[in-house]
Design a protein around this motif. Structure first.
Motif, PDB file in Angstrom:
ATOM      1  N   LEU A  62     -10.746 -12.195  58.693  1.00 42.40           N
ATOM      2  CA  LEU A  62     -11.775 -11.159  58.543  1.00 42.40           C
ATOM      3  C   LEU A  62     -11.175  -9.901  57.914  1.00 42.40           C
ATOM      4  CD1 LEU A  62     -13.678 -11.533  61.937  1.00 42.40           C
ATOM      5  CD2 LEU A  62     -14.333 -12.426  59.689  1.00 42.40           C
ATOM      6  N   TRP A  63     -12.058  -9.109  57.324  1.00 40.60           N
ATOM      7  CA  TRP A  63     -11.653  -7.874  56.647  1.00 40.60           C
ATOM      8  C   TRP A  63     -12.456  -6.696  57.203  1.00 40.60           C
ATOM      9  CZ3 TRP A  63      -8.647  -7.700  51.855  1.00 40.60           C
ATOM     10  CH2 TRP A  63      -8.195  -8.957  51.432  1.00 40.60           C
ATOM     11  N   LEU A  64     -11.858  -5.521  57.166  1.00 40.70           N
ATOM     12  CA  LEU A  64     -12.562  -4.278  57.467  1.00 40.70           C
ATOM     13  C   LEU A  64     -12.749  -3.523  56.161  1.00 40.70           C
ATOM     14  CD1 LEU A  64     -13.704  -2.188  59.491  1.00 40.70           C
ATOM     15  CD2 LEU A  64     -11.392  -1.206  59.612  1.00 40.70           C
ATOM     16  N   ARG A  65     -14.016  -3.335  55.763  1.00 43.37           N
ATOM     17  CA  ARG A  65     -14.321  -2.559  54.546  1.00 43.37           C
ATOM     18  C   ARG A  65     -14.711  -1.152  54.935  1.00 43.37           C
ATOM     19  NH1 ARG A  65     -18.544  -0.873  50.932  1.00 43.37           N
ATOM     20  NH2 ARG A  65     -20.171  -1.499  52.401  1.00 43.37           N
ATOM     21  N   VAL A  66     -14.101  -0.166  54.294  1.00 38.32           N
ATOM     22  CA  VAL A  66     -14.378   1.238  54.595  1.00 38.32           C
ATOM     23  C   VAL A  66     -14.640   1.995  53.302  1.00 38.32           C
ATOM     24  CG1 VAL A  66     -13.442   3.402  55.507  1.00 38.32           C
ATOM     25  CG2 VAL A  66     -13.019   1.248  56.719  1.00 38.32           C
ATOM     26  N   HIS A  67     -15.732   2.738  53.271  1.00 36.82           N
ATOM     27  CA  HIS A  67     -16.034   3.682  52.194  1.00 36.82           C
ATOM     28  C   HIS A  67     -16.216   5.036  52.866  1.00 36.82           C
ATOM     29  CE1 HIS A  67     -17.628   5.746  48.814  1.00 36.82           C
ATOM     30  NE2 HIS A  67     -18.082   4.691  48.148  1.00 36.82           N
ATOM     31  N   LEU A 157     -10.927   6.727  62.327  1.00 36.59           N
ATOM     32  CA  LEU A 157     -11.877   6.877  61.224  1.00 36.59           C
ATOM     33  C   LEU A 157     -13.108   7.617  61.712  1.00 36.59           C
ATOM     34  CD1 LEU A 157     -12.920   6.178  58.333  1.00 36.59           C
ATOM     35  CD2 LEU A 157     -13.795   4.042  59.320  1.00 36.59           C
ATOM     36  N   ARG A 158     -13.461   8.693  60.994  1.00 37.90           N
ATOM     37  CA  ARG A 158     -14.635   9.476  61.355  1.00 37.90           C
ATOM     38  C   ARG A 158     -15.532   9.676  60.143  1.00 37.90           C
ATOM     39  NH1 ARG A 158     -14.130  14.454  62.702  1.00 37.90           N
ATOM     40  NH2 ARG A 158     -12.122  14.906  61.760  1.00 37.90           N
ATOM     41  N   GLY A 159     -16.828   9.576  60.347  1.00 38.49           N
ATOM     42  CA  GLY A 159     -17.824   9.937  59.342  1.00 38.49           C
ATOM     43  C   GLY A 159     -17.903   9.112  58.090  1.00 38.49           C
ATOM     44  N   PRO A 160     -17.578   7.804  58.111  1.00 35.49           N
ATOM     45  CA  PRO A 160     -17.627   7.042  56.861  1.00 35.49           C
ATOM     46  C   PRO A 160     -19.050   6.705  56.436  1.00 35.49           C
ATOM     47  CG  PRO A 160     -17.208   5.551  58.662  1.00 35.49           C
ATOM     48  CD  PRO A 160     -17.216   6.946  59.265  1.00 35.49           C
ATOM     49  N   THR A 161     -19.219   6.470  55.146  1.00 32.94           N
ATOM     50  CA  THR A 161     -20.482   5.941  54.636  1.00 32.94           C
ATOM     51  C   THR A 161     -20.623   4.474  54.997  1.00 32.94           C
ATOM     52  OG1 THR A 161     -20.628   7.525  52.819  1.00 32.94           O
ATOM     53  CG2 THR A 161     -21.773   5.441  52.529  1.00 32.94           C
ATOM     54  N   ALA A 162     -19.509   3.740  54.944  1.00 33.53           N
ATOM     55  CA  ALA A 162     -19.524   2.315  55.279  1.00 33.53           C
ATOM     56  C   ALA A 162     -18.312   1.976  56.120  1.00 33.53           C
ATOM     57  CB  ALA A 162     -19.537   1.466  54.016  1.00 33.53           C
ATOM     58  N   CYS A 163     -18.524   1.163  57.149  1.00 30.96           N
ATOM     59  CA  CYS A 163     -17.459   0.644  57.997  1.00 30.96           C
ATOM     60  C   CYS A 163     -17.980  -0.667  58.558  1.00 30.96           C
ATOM     61  CB  CYS A 163     -17.111   1.635  59.109  1.00 30.96           C
ATOM     62  SG  CYS A 163     -15.928   1.006  60.322  1.00 30.96           S
ATOM     63  N   GLU A 164     -17.500  -1.784  58.026  1.00 33.27           N
ATOM     64  CA  GLU A 164     -18.059  -3.063  58.438  1.00 33.27           C
ATOM     65  C   GLU A 164     -17.039  -4.180  58.328  1.00 33.27           C
ATOM     66  OE1 GLU A 164     -21.212  -4.380  55.887  1.00 33.27           O
ATOM     67  OE2 GLU A 164     -20.262  -3.610  54.077  1.00 33.27           O
ATOM     68  N   VAL A 165     -17.215  -5.201  59.165  1.00 35.81           N
ATOM     69  CA  VAL A 165     -16.395  -6.399  59.111  1.00 35.81           C
ATOM     70  C   VAL A 165     -16.999  -7.337  58.075  1.00 35.81           C
ATOM     71  CG1 VAL A 165     -15.560  -8.408  60.391  1.00 35.81           C
ATOM     72  CG2 VAL A 165     -15.686  -6.175  61.516  1.00 35.81           C
ATOM     73  N   GLN A 166     -16.134  -7.896  57.220  1.00 39.99           N
ATOM     74  CA  GLN A 166     -16.605  -8.801  56.185  1.00 39.99           C
ATOM     75  C   GLN A 166     -15.733 -10.056  56.118  1.00 39.99           C
ATOM     76  OE1 GLN A 166     -16.726  -6.579  52.445  1.00 39.99           O
ATOM     77  NE2 GLN A 166     -18.867  -6.053  52.817  1.00 39.99           N
ATOM     78  N   THR A 167     -16.314 -11.120  55.578  1.00 36.23           N
ATOM     79  CA  THR A 167     -15.558 -12.318  55.238  1.00 36.23           C
ATOM     80  C   THR A 167     -14.954 -12.125  53.855  1.00 36.23           C
ATOM     81  OG1 THR A 167     -17.449 -13.380  54.178  1.00 36.23           O
ATOM     82  CG2 THR A 167     -17.181 -13.722  56.569  1.00 36.23           C
ATOM     83  N   ILE A 168     -14.041 -13.022  53.470  1.00 32.91           N
ATOM     84  CA  ILE A 168     -13.441 -12.909  52.146  1.00 32.91           C
ATOM     85  C   ILE A 168     -14.503 -13.061  51.061  1.00 32.91           C
ATOM     86  CG2 ILE A 168     -12.833 -15.363  52.150  1.00 32.91           C
ATOM     87  CD1 ILE A 168     -11.054 -12.400  50.346  1.00 32.91           C
ATOM     88  N   GLU A 169     -15.517 -13.873  51.297  1.00 33.90           N
ATOM     89  CA  GLU A 169     -16.588 -14.023  50.309  1.00 33.90           C
ATOM     90  C   GLU A 169     -17.338 -12.712  50.109  1.00 33.90           C
ATOM     91  OE1 GLU A 169     -15.363 -17.865  51.836  1.00 33.90           O
ATOM     92  OE2 GLU A 169     -16.136 -16.094  52.898  1.00 33.90           O
ATOM     93  N   GLN A 170     -17.570 -12.002  51.214  1.00 30.12           N
ATOM     94  CA  GLN A 170     -18.257 -10.710  51.113  1.00 30.12           C
ATOM     95  C   GLN A 170     -17.381  -9.662  50.448  1.00 30.12           C
ATOM     96  OE1 GLN A 170     -19.084 -10.601  55.370  1.00 30.12           O
ATOM     97  NE2 GLN A 170     -21.294 -10.621  54.954  1.00 30.12           N
ATOM     98  N   ASP A 172     -15.014 -10.277  48.205  1.00 28.33           N
ATOM     99  CA  ASP A 172     -14.992 -10.608  46.774  1.00 28.33           C
ATOM    100  C   ASP A 172     -16.273 -10.150  46.087  1.00 28.33           C
ATOM    101  OD1 ASP A 172     -12.504 -11.742  46.993  1.00 28.33           O
ATOM    102  OD2 ASP A 172     -13.229 -13.801  47.121  1.00 28.33           O
ATOM    103  N   ALA A 173     -17.399 -10.301  46.766  1.00 28.13           N
ATOM    104  CA  ALA A 173     -18.677  -9.873  46.189  1.00 28.13           C
ATOM    105  C   ALA A 173     -18.731  -8.360  46.032  1.00 28.13           C
ATOM    106  CB  ALA A 173     -19.833 -10.366  47.058  1.00 28.13           C
ATOM    107  N   ALA A 174     -18.203  -7.632  47.019  1.00 21.45           N
ATOM    108  CA  ALA A 174     -18.195  -6.163  46.949  1.00 21.45           C
ATOM    109  C   ALA A 174     -17.310  -5.686  45.803  1.00 21.45           C
ATOM    110  CB  ALA A 174     -17.721  -5.581  48.273  1.00 21.45           C
TER     111      ALA A 174
END
Length: 323
Positions: A62-67, A157-170, A172-174
């Protein structure tokens, strides 16, 4: 909003202090509790920045995506690495207010120069040393969305626009939705991709440079400075910008991004005298050609720098040199 160099520098912190050890993942705020439970106890095996987004890969696939967006920030504490420029700049560096030393300085651990191991550093659009923690791990400050904790370091981590768990497929899509990043993509391939997209668009070049699907990592500061350095009218449709000028924008972005990652600040003026170089390190007012200089004389021709809203952001340019 943090620009590309800041996010790459944040990823570097994770590479150096959080990879290949079990990480306790929690959500002090509670909003990320379910995601934290999926990652808790696993090791980070890769930290990857692409443009303004960061991806942390865990050993369970799993991955953690942060924006970070406009208001997000990472607070680091513990035995962490901080630029020598930050240490000698009294804890201030970044796009707005660095007081520092030579841009050639590289990163070193503060512990290696006698500083306490409970160092605290905030990283977002600026980098700022906070008062040292008195215990480890320190108590969370504010609404912490996610906390990543190892035996020697912690990241909140405070105040992000995005913070979510993703699969490798997700993941790669991002990433597939993003334009080329000079620190991720092959420079030649990135140049071809960027040039081909820009040369097809009727959108003003000033908007294209901020479009993360066209090119990754450029924000308001770099946008204004790149356009001035190219002496390019920001309202020119992309398809009307000469091909060599478009290629020049990409190559200049490669140069400025690499410099920003190395030094931690957006110094966009070249060939400065020793005195001007010292001024640029001391104050943002002496660091940029046009950014945030509305009404001030152009450093080249003396024409007052113009500003107007474009795409919801302030655009700065010289009406004469970029006519």
């Amino acid at each position: 909003m943090p620009e590309g160099h800041s996010v790459h520098r944040i990823a570097r912190q994770f590479e150096r202090h959080f990879e290949h050890v079990p990480v306790a993942v929690s959500s002090p705020q509670g909003r990320f509790a379910a995601g934290a439970a999926q990652l808790d106890g696993h090791e980070i095996v890769q930290a990857k920045a692409v443009g303004k987004q960061m991806f942390l890969e865990f050993d369970n696939g799993l991955w953690l995506r942060v924006h970070l967006g406009m208001y997000g920030a990472w607070d680091f504490a513990g035995d962490i690495t901080v630029d020598a420029t930050t240490a000698s700049a009294n804890g201030r560096m970044g796009q707005t207010n660095q007081r520092g030393t030579d841009l050639a300085a590289h990163e070193h651990s503060l512990s290696s120069i006698g500083a306490p191991r409970l160092t605290r550093l905030r990283m977002s659009e600026q980098e700022k040393l906070e008062p040292d923690a008195t215990s480890f791990p320190p108590e969370p400050i504010g609404a912490v969305r996610v906390r990543l904790l190892t035996p020697t370091a912690v990241a909140d981590l405070r105040g992000p626009t995005a913070c979510e768990v993703q699969t490798i497929e997700q993941v790669d899509a991002a990433i597939a939705k993003l334009g080329p990043d000079p620190l991720v993509d092959d420079h030649a391939a990135g140049e071809e991709r960027f040039t081909a997209v820009v040369r097809k668009k009727s959108t003003p070049i000033a908007l294209l440079l901020m479009d993360q699907s066209v090119v990754s990592g450029i924000g308001n500061v770099y946008r204004a400075e790149l356009l001035f350095r190219a002496r390019l009218n920001p309202f020119t449709p992309g398809k009307e910008v000469p091909e060599q000028t478009v290629r020049g924008l990409w190559r200049d972005w490669v140069k400025l991004l690499e410099l920003g990652v190395q030094t931690g600040q957006m110094l966009t003026m070249d060939d400065l005298s020793p005195e001007d170089h010292r001024k640029a390190l001391a104050s943002r007012a002496d660091r940029h050609w046009v950014y945030h200089r509305t009404g001030e004389p152009c450093r080249i021709c003396g024409t007052p720098i113009a500003m107007q809203e474009l795409g919801g952001r302030k655009l700065y340019w010289c009406p004469k040199d970029q006519a």
